[in-house]
Write a protein that holds these residues in place. Structure first.
Motif, PDB file in Angstrom:
ATOM      1  N   ALA A   1     -14.130  19.202 -12.565  1.00  0.00           N
ATOM      2  CA  ALA A   1     -14.577  18.625 -11.672  1.00  0.00           C
ATOM      3  C   ALA A   1     -14.742  17.225 -11.396  1.00  0.00           C
ATOM      4  N   LEU A   2     -14.636  16.547 -10.062  1.00  0.00           N
ATOM      5  CA  LEU A   2     -14.388  15.000 -10.131  1.00  0.00           C
ATOM      6  C   LEU A   2     -16.142  14.420  -9.013  1.00  0.00           C
ATOM      7  N   TYR A   3     -16.034  13.479  -9.616  1.00  0.00           N
ATOM      8  CA  TYR A   3     -17.671  13.141  -7.886  1.00  0.00           C
ATOM      9  C   TYR A   3     -17.005  11.545  -7.375  1.00  0.00           C
ATOM     10  N   VAL A   4     -17.359  12.169  -6.495  1.00  0.00           N
ATOM     11  CA  VAL A   4     -17.494  11.049  -5.330  1.00  0.00           C
ATOM     12  C   VAL A   4     -18.727   9.959  -5.583  1.00  0.00           C
ATOM     13  N   GLY A   5     -18.805   8.853  -5.793  1.00  0.00           N
ATOM     14  CA  GLY A   5     -20.268   8.453  -5.900  1.00  0.00           C
ATOM     15  C   GLY A   5     -21.287   8.287  -7.399  1.00  0.00           C
TER      16      GLY A   5
END
Length: 220
Positions: A177-181
């Protein structure tokens, strides 16, 4: 794999979100720290108001402004942290430390920093280094000096891109999983705690910092 439209929607959501859900996750773990932080910073603000109310000349006004900006930046740094903006909060924390150091240096008139700062001839990047050199002139000792040294080491983590910077965008609790912001990740609770504790610890010293500036300006 995400489509162009899905990626666009994710980015637009980040641009327009108020991060309420992320902030709620942080407060579930760190509300006590946030309340302690608010208490210390409120005390600091009241002390600054008392100091500022007697300002009648430009030199003292510059010192007062530096104290005020240190207070407001520290509050904003904590707000950004509790909103899941870890990197932005860390970069701002660096400015908090530099503002504190610069205010202390400018309050000690014999250091010569105030005049250079007012003439745009002094860089705040040297403020922490110089305040540690002049700590005796500024009557800094004990907890206040230790807090400044610890904070200096802490903010250096945000001076340049590191592996920690990369890690902010990756989930430690959900594989791939990746986060943007803005983000809250259960797998990073230990790091979050360190961030919160560091800000609360500095906030605890803020009233003494304001008093130290007031006392040094009183010697002029």
């Amino acid at each position: 794999m995400e489509t162009l439209e899905e990626a666009r929607d994710t980015i637009f959501k980040e641009l327009t979100s108020n991060d309420a859900e992320v902030r709620s996750d942080y407060l579930k773990h760190f509300e006590g720290g946030a309340k302690a932080f608010a208490e210390y910073m409120a005390d600091s603000f009241v002390k600054w108001r008392a100091f500022d109310s007697h300002i009648k000349d430009d030199e003292r006004a510059h010192v007062s402004a530096l104290v005020y900006i240190a207070i407001t930046l520290h509050v904003l740094s904590m707000k950004l942290l509790l909103s899941g903006q870890t990197i932005a909060a860390g970069n701002l924390f660096r400015q908090v430390i530099e503002s504190i150091a610069l205010a202390l240096l400018c309050a000690g008139k014999d250091t010569g920093v105030l005049q250079r700062f007012m003439q745009n001839k002094y860089s705040s990047k040297n403020a922490v280094r110089d305040v540690l050199r002049h700590y005796e002139k500024l009557s800094l000792k004990g907890d206040a000096l230790d807090a400044l040294k610890d904070s200096q080491e802490f903010y250096h983590m945000y001076s340049h891109v590191t592996k920690m910077t990369i890690a902010v965008g990756m989930s430690f609790s959900q594989s791939g999983a990746l986060y943007v912001g803005a983000s809250f990740d259960d797998g990073k609770l230990e790091q979050y705690k360190r961030e919160v504790d560091g800000r609360v610890s500095l906030a605890k010293m803020f009233p003494n910092f304001v008093e130290g500036v007031t006392q040094n300006v009183g010697k002029w």
